[in-house]
Design a protein around this motif. Structure first.
Motif, PDB file in Angstrom:
ATOM      1  N   PHE A 138     -34.053 -11.384  17.260  1.00 19.02           N
ATOM      2  CA  PHE A 138     -33.167 -11.480  16.099  1.00 19.02           C
ATOM      3  C   PHE A 138     -32.525 -12.861  16.003  1.00 19.02           C
ATOM      4  CE2 PHE A 138     -28.681 -11.002  14.598  1.00 19.02           C
ATOM      5  CZ  PHE A 138     -28.983 -10.963  13.245  1.00 19.02           C
ATOM      6  N   GLN A 139     -32.176 -13.442  17.141  1.00 22.58           N
ATOM      7  CA  GLN A 139     -31.585 -14.784  17.132  1.00 22.58           C
ATOM      8  C   GLN A 139     -32.537 -15.785  16.495  1.00 22.58           C
ATOM      9  OE1 GLN A 139     -28.507 -15.680  17.858  1.00 22.58           O
ATOM     10  NE2 GLN A 139     -27.957 -13.583  18.412  1.00 22.58           N
ATOM     11  N   LYS A 140     -33.810 -15.681  16.833  1.00 23.11           N
ATOM     12  CA  LYS A 140     -34.813 -16.574  16.236  1.00 23.11           C
ATOM     13  C   LYS A 140     -34.916 -16.336  14.731  1.00 23.11           C
ATOM     14  CE  LYS A 140     -37.651 -16.763  20.435  1.00 23.11           C
ATOM     15  NZ  LYS A 140     -38.971 -16.426  21.041  1.00 23.11           N
ATOM     16  N   TYR A 141     -34.890 -15.055  14.349  1.00 23.37           N
ATOM     17  CA  TYR A 141     -34.969 -14.713  12.927  1.00 23.37           C
ATOM     18  C   TYR A 141     -33.759 -15.257  12.173  1.00 23.37           C
ATOM     19  CZ  TYR A 141     -35.042 -11.859   8.684  1.00 23.37           C
ATOM     20  OH  TYR A 141     -35.042 -11.445   7.376  1.00 23.37           O
ATOM     21  N   ARG A 195     -34.053   2.828  12.016  1.00 26.79           N
ATOM     22  CA  ARG A 195     -33.478   1.578  11.509  1.00 26.79           C
ATOM     23  C   ARG A 195     -32.048   1.802  11.017  1.00 26.79           C
ATOM     24  NH1 ARG A 195     -38.478   1.253   9.150  1.00 26.79           N
ATOM     25  NH2 ARG A 195     -37.657   1.542   7.064  1.00 26.79           N
ATOM     26  N   LEU A 196     -31.824   2.959  10.379  1.00 27.35           N
ATOM     27  CA  LEU A 196     -30.467   3.276   9.914  1.00 27.35           C
ATOM     28  C   LEU A 196     -29.524   3.449  11.095  1.00 27.35           C
ATOM     29  CD1 LEU A 196     -28.458   4.010   7.701  1.00 27.35           C
ATOM     30  CD2 LEU A 196     -29.281   6.370   7.825  1.00 27.35           C
ATOM     31  N   LEU A 239     -27.934 -10.244   7.656  1.00 26.52           N
ATOM     32  CA  LEU A 239     -29.147 -10.789   8.261  1.00 26.52           C
ATOM     33  C   LEU A 239     -29.845  -9.747   9.123  1.00 26.52           C
ATOM     34  CD1 LEU A 239     -28.297 -14.458   9.367  1.00 26.52           C
ATOM     35  CD2 LEU A 239     -30.230 -13.752   7.958  1.00 26.52           C
ATOM     36  N   PHE A 240     -29.043  -8.985   9.878  1.00 28.90           N
ATOM     37  CA  PHE A 240     -29.612  -7.988  10.769  1.00 28.90           C
ATOM     38  C   PHE A 240     -30.282  -6.871   9.968  1.00 28.90           C
ATOM     39  CE2 PHE A 240     -29.459  -4.352  13.719  1.00 28.90           C
ATOM     40  CZ  PHE A 240     -30.124  -4.925  14.790  1.00 28.90           C
ATOM     41  N   ALA A 241     -29.675  -6.486   8.852  1.00 26.75           N
ATOM     42  CA  ALA A 241     -30.272  -5.458   7.998  1.00 26.75           C
ATOM     43  C   ALA A 241     -31.608  -5.939   7.448  1.00 26.75           C
ATOM     44  CB  ALA A 241     -29.319  -5.106   6.858  1.00 26.75           C
ATOM     45  N   GLN A 242     -31.679  -7.206   7.074  1.00 28.40           N
ATOM     46  CA  GLN A 242     -32.939  -7.780   6.598  1.00 28.40           C
ATOM     47  C   GLN A 242     -33.973  -7.832   7.719  1.00 28.40           C
ATOM     48  OE1 GLN A 242     -32.151 -11.601   4.816  1.00 28.40           O
ATOM     49  NE2 GLN A 242     -30.655 -10.778   3.370  1.00 28.40           N
ATOM     50  N   TYR A 243     -33.506  -8.174   8.899  1.00 27.12           N
ATOM     51  CA  TYR A 243     -34.391  -8.265  10.067  1.00 27.12           C
ATOM     52  C   TYR A 243     -35.037  -6.919  10.367  1.00 27.12           C
ATOM     53  CZ  TYR A 243     -35.530  -8.296  15.081  1.00 27.12           C
ATOM     54  OH  TYR A 243     -36.149  -8.145  16.289  1.00 27.12           O
ATOM     55  N   LEU A 244     -34.253  -5.835  10.297  1.00 26.30           N
ATOM     56  CA  LEU A 244     -34.783  -4.505  10.594  1.00 26.30           C
ATOM     57  C   LEU A 244     -35.869  -4.096   9.609  1.00 26.30           C
ATOM     58  CD1 LEU A 244     -31.714  -2.339  11.667  1.00 26.30           C
ATOM     59  CD2 LEU A 244     -33.584  -3.143  13.085  1.00 26.30           C
ATOM     60  N   LYS A 245     -35.773  -4.582   8.371  1.00 27.10           N
ATOM     61  CA  LYS A 245     -36.793  -4.248   7.377  1.00 27.10           C
ATOM     62  C   LYS A 245     -38.146  -4.840   7.745  1.00 27.10           C
ATOM     63  CE  LYS A 245     -33.515  -3.864   3.540  1.00 27.10           C
ATOM     64  NZ  LYS A 245     -33.052  -4.449   2.254  1.00 27.10           N
ATOM     65  N   THR A 246     -38.136  -5.902   8.543  1.00 31.02           N
ATOM     66  CA  THR A 246     -39.397  -6.512   8.980  1.00 31.02           C
ATOM     67  C   THR A 246     -40.012  -5.749  10.137  1.00 31.02           C
ATOM     68  OG1 THR A 246     -38.407  -8.014  10.634  1.00 31.02           O
ATOM     69  CG2 THR A 246     -38.439  -8.763   8.343  1.00 31.02           C
ATOM     70  N   PHE A 263     -40.135   0.983  13.832  1.00 28.70           N
ATOM     71  CA  PHE A 263     -39.055   1.966  13.731  1.00 28.70           C
ATOM     72  C   PHE A 263     -39.160   2.757  12.433  1.00 28.70           C
ATOM     73  CE2 PHE A 263     -37.299  -1.686  16.089  1.00 28.70           C
ATOM     74  CZ  PHE A 263     -37.081  -1.059  17.299  1.00 28.70           C
ATOM     75  N   SER A 264     -38.798   4.043  12.517  1.00 25.80           N
ATOM     76  CA  SER A 264     -38.750   4.878  11.324  1.00 25.80           C
ATOM     77  C   SER A 264     -37.505   4.522  10.526  1.00 25.80           C
ATOM     78  CB  SER A 264     -38.692   6.354  11.725  1.00 25.80           C
ATOM     79  OG  SER A 264     -37.446   6.636  12.356  1.00 25.80           O
TER      80      SER A 264
END
Length: 289
Positions: free
Chosen positions: A243-246, A279-280, A262-269, A274-275
């Motif tokens: 995540f730090q790199k992202y 992710r939620l 940013l973290f929410a966007q990262y999880l979408k990738t 993850f289901s």
């Protein structure tokens, strides 16, 4: 006769499906100004499900809807502990005001599950004092794996001994085993991070044996992420370097974006890993929703 039999069956069915937990007991030497709270331990919400007052004689009673069978945090006078509850049960719990709920006695239909849980927790507390964690962390990968697998075997042996002794429900046994796996995974992640930060070893890469064991511990991943906050914390720690790199790559020239966004966007990738539920859950744990 058939009518009464049908009514009896319906009554039994309704009772078995009930999510209400009745709570009653007595705290010896407790203060009537204090209150007892219950919070679902596996969820991300921290609001109490029940807030029960204590009478002058130390007795208390109340009820609440238990969202599901599982671990609940009981809080009194600034102290907390866990109890295992099932919908439809009556929790008869008592103890001394000096130690409650760090130390409690349970009677009734919630007894066997909580006697099992208490026994395994006491063993774990004593066992942890025999493990030199610093020494374990300093070992090479092979030595570390041997050490952590011995810990797993010793604790699982104790779990099985207490299963024979108390005959608890399979749900609480599975919870305990998943909780052990989550704890071991956190230790494994700390070891891996520490090895990567060791001077002269910046390119440390775990072997297949190491990653296979790590994956074996999370074979019940779908259940663990729903029930165990420590497992969700492990996942967060595991994802932190990536995540730090992202974040570094996607926050350039963006002064109005928050870390949570940013973290929410990262999880979408990470949809392939993850289901939606996972992710939620991780997002809520991180604070990005």
């Amino acid at each position: 006769m058939k009518k009464y039999l049908l009514l009896f069956i319906i009554a039994i069915f309704v009772m078995s499906c009930s999510k209400k937990v009745e709570v009653k007991g007595k705290i010896t030497g407790g203060s009537p100004l204090e209150r007892i709270e219950f919070i679902e331990a596996s969820g991300v919400a921290t609001l109490p499900l029940a807030n029960i007052g204590v009478k002058n004689d130390g007795t208390f009673s109340g009820s609440f809807e238990a969202p599901k069978n599982g671990m609940y945090l009981i809080s009194y006078a600034g102290k907390q502990n866990l109890v295992y509850l099932k919908g439809g049960q009556t929790l008869n719990i008592s103890g001394s005001g000096m130690n409650f709920p760090n130390d409690y006695v349970i009677t009734g239909d919630a007894k066997k599950n909580n006697d099992f849980f208490t026994a395994t927790q006491k063993y774990l507390t004593n066992y942890a004092q025999t493990v030199n964690m610093n020494e374990l962390m300093m070992k090479d990968e092979k030595g570390f794996l041997q050490g952590i697998q011995k810990v797993e075997k010793d604790i699982n042996n104790n779990i099985e001994e207490n299963v024979k002794k108390f005959s608890p429900d399979s749900e609480v046994v599975n919870w305990k085993k998943n909780d052990l796996s989550s704890t071991l995974l956190s230790i494994i992640n700390q070891y891996e991070m520490r090895q990567g930060q060791t001077p002269g070893n910046p390119s440390f890469k775990a072997s297949k044996t190491f990653t296979d064991y790590e994956n074996k511990l999370q074979e019940n991943k779908d259940v663990m992420i729903k029930e165990n906050p420590y497992y969700r914390q492990y996942l967060l720690a595991k994802m932190s370097p990536d995540f730090q790199k992202y974040a570094e790559a996607n926050s350039k020239n963006k002064t109005d974006i928050t870390t949570s966004e940013l973290f929410a966007q990262y999880l979408k990738t990470k949809k392939r890993y993850f289901s939606n539920y996972e992710r939620l859950s991780i997002s809520i744990c991180y604070g990005s929703v």
